[in-house]
Design a protein around this motif. Sequence first.
Motif, PDB file in Angstrom:
ATOM      1  N   TRP A  69      46.435 -38.073  18.076  1.00  0.00           N
ATOM      2  CA  TRP A  69      46.807 -37.821  16.534  1.00  0.00           C
ATOM      3  C   TRP A  69      47.551 -36.530  16.243  1.00  0.00           C
ATOM      4  O   TRP A  69      48.388 -36.774  15.491  1.00  0.00           O
ATOM      5  CB  TRP A  69      45.465 -38.124  15.787  1.00  0.00           C
ATOM      6  N   ARG A  70      47.024 -35.711  17.014  1.00  0.00           N
ATOM      7  CA  ARG A  70      47.611 -34.225  16.984  1.00  0.00           C
ATOM      8  C   ARG A  70      49.052 -34.342  17.273  1.00  0.00           C
ATOM      9  O   ARG A  70      50.208 -33.770  16.748  1.00  0.00           O
ATOM     10  CB  ARG A  70      46.845 -33.414  17.491  1.00  0.00           C
ATOM     11  N   ALA A  71      49.539 -35.068  18.375  1.00  0.00           N
ATOM     12  CA  ALA A  71      50.676 -35.073  18.979  1.00  0.00           C
ATOM     13  C   ALA A  71      51.643 -35.759  17.937  1.00  0.00           C
ATOM     14  O   ALA A  71      52.876 -35.729  17.735  1.00  0.00           O
ATOM     15  CB  ALA A  71      50.910 -35.712  20.441  1.00  0.00           C
ATOM     16  N   ALA A  72      50.991 -37.161  17.736  1.00  0.00           N
ATOM     17  CA  ALA A  72      51.896 -37.977  16.513  1.00  0.00           C
ATOM     18  C   ALA A  72      52.320 -37.385  15.337  1.00  0.00           C
ATOM     19  O   ALA A  72      53.173 -37.302  14.863  1.00  0.00           O
ATOM     20  CB  ALA A  72      50.815 -39.065  16.224  1.00  0.00           C
ATOM     21  N   ALA A  73      51.181 -36.347  14.791  1.00  0.00           N
ATOM     22  CA  ALA A  73      51.496 -35.637  13.700  1.00  0.00           C
ATOM     23  C   ALA A  73      52.660 -34.774  13.869  1.00  0.00           C
ATOM     24  O   ALA A  73      53.537 -34.418  12.970  1.00  0.00           O
ATOM     25  CB  ALA A  73      50.274 -34.723  13.272  1.00  0.00           C
ATOM     26  N   GLU A  74      52.569 -33.985  15.079  1.00  0.00           N
ATOM     27  CA  GLU A  74      53.497 -32.845  15.340  1.00  0.00           C
ATOM     28  C   GLU A  74      54.849 -33.470  15.501  1.00  0.00           C
ATOM     29  O   GLU A  74      55.834 -33.333  15.069  1.00  0.00           O
ATOM     30  CB  GLU A  74      53.327 -32.238  16.702  1.00  0.00           C
ATOM     31  N   HIS A  75      54.979 -34.571  16.419  1.00  0.00           N
ATOM     32  CA  HIS A  75      56.427 -35.438  16.600  1.00  0.00           C
ATOM     33  C   HIS A  75      56.806 -36.125  15.363  1.00  0.00           C
ATOM     34  O   HIS A  75      58.047 -36.158  15.029  1.00  0.00           O
ATOM     35  CB  HIS A  75      56.423 -36.229  17.828  1.00  0.00           C
ATOM     36  N   SER A  76      56.046 -36.653  14.620  1.00  0.00           N
ATOM     37  CA  SER A  76      56.601 -37.284  13.402  1.00  0.00           C
ATOM     38  C   SER A  76      56.865 -36.335  12.491  1.00  0.00           C
ATOM     39  O   SER A  76      58.133 -36.494  11.588  1.00  0.00           O
ATOM     40  CB  SER A  76      55.495 -38.196  12.665  1.00  0.00           C
ATOM     41  N   ALA A  77      56.339 -35.119  12.283  1.00  0.00           N
ATOM     42  CA  ALA A  77      57.001 -34.105  11.544  1.00  0.00           C
ATOM     43  C   ALA A  77      58.252 -33.546  11.958  1.00  0.00           C
ATOM     44  O   ALA A  77      59.145 -33.542  10.945  1.00  0.00           O
ATOM     45  CB  ALA A  77      55.993 -32.795  11.270  1.00  0.00           C
ATOM     46  N   VAL A  78      58.386 -33.512  13.050  1.00  0.00           N
ATOM     47  CA  VAL A  78      59.856 -33.164  13.503  1.00  0.00           C
ATOM     48  C   VAL A  78      61.024 -33.910  13.276  1.00  0.00           C
ATOM     49  O   VAL A  78      61.899 -34.068  12.568  1.00  0.00           O
ATOM     50  CB  VAL A  78      59.788 -32.900  15.095  1.00  0.00           C
ATOM     51  N   ALA A  79      60.357 -35.524  13.551  1.00  0.00           N
ATOM     52  CA  ALA A  79      61.561 -36.682  13.187  1.00  0.00           C
ATOM     53  C   ALA A  79      61.762 -36.559  11.836  1.00  0.00           C
ATOM     54  O   ALA A  79      63.034 -36.899  11.226  1.00  0.00           O
ATOM     55  CB  ALA A  79      60.749 -37.855  13.535  1.00  0.00           C
ATOM     56  N   GLN A  80      60.607 -36.599  10.873  1.00  0.00           N
ATOM     57  CA  GLN A  80      60.912 -36.300   9.320  1.00  0.00           C
ATOM     58  C   GLN A  80      61.769 -35.220   9.019  1.00  0.00           C
ATOM     59  O   GLN A  80      62.607 -35.582   8.133  1.00  0.00           O
ATOM     60  CB  GLN A  80      59.419 -36.141   8.707  1.00  0.00           C
ATOM     61  N   GLU A  81      61.645 -34.185   9.588  1.00  0.00           N
ATOM     62  CA  GLU A  81      62.317 -33.098   8.967  1.00  0.00           C
ATOM     63  C   GLU A  81      63.805 -33.021   9.248  1.00  0.00           C
ATOM     64  O   GLU A  81      64.879 -32.804   8.517  1.00  0.00           O
ATOM     65  CB  GLU A  81      61.824 -31.482   9.722  1.00  0.00           C
ATOM     66  N   LEU A  82      64.193 -33.680  10.617  1.00  0.00           N
ATOM     67  CA  LEU A  82      65.318 -33.936  11.038  1.00  0.00           C
ATOM     68  C   LEU A  82      66.090 -35.023   9.995  1.00  0.00           C
ATOM     69  O   LEU A  82      67.379 -34.894   9.769  1.00  0.00           O
ATOM     70  CB  LEU A  82      65.455 -34.109  12.569  1.00  0.00           C
ATOM     71  N   ALA A  83      65.583 -36.395   9.908  1.00  0.00           N
ATOM     72  CA  ALA A  83      65.984 -37.130   9.093  1.00  0.00           C
ATOM     73  C   ALA A  83      66.317 -36.593   7.744  1.00  0.00           C
ATOM     74  O   ALA A  83      67.382 -36.904   6.923  1.00  0.00           O
ATOM     75  CB  ALA A  83      64.893 -38.319   9.120  1.00  0.00           C
TER      76      ALA A  83
END
Length: 146
Positions: A55-69
């Motif tokens: 979950w921590r990695a999922a939150a971290e990577h999804s935040a990056v993907a959200q920010e870029l999009a």
Amino acid sequence: LMVYSASRRVKPRKEDASTLDAVVLEAVVAELDATDRAAAGALGRASDAVGAADWRAAAEHSAVAQELAWKVLHTGHWTEVAPVWRAAYAAACHCAAVACTSVDAASEREVLLGALRTVDLGLMLGDTRFRAALLRLARRLETLLS
């Protein structure tokens, strides 16, 4: 969630509120990879992490993907933004909401409200490719909040 990286397909689990359509996600990651490898990688890693219950990695990577999009979606006129960015944003929002509600604090009302806000943003700014999954997750979150 369906587990994908930009280069490999993994067998999906039974569909529920935490799943995205695996074939569609794979296509979105592949299309995004042709435009922005960093965004495709972040989305693929977020999905993989959700599938692995990291979950921590999922939150971290999804935040990056959200920010870029988010940056692409808010640059110029909306008609000039490639639809894949809307799909990527929706998928990233889904991963982020699943991740934050799966951490130990999932019973906290504030966490659930934050996840529902993330899902709402995915519904508003995303395209229709992940709409059904976001709506399932929104219903689940609303049930937990009631």
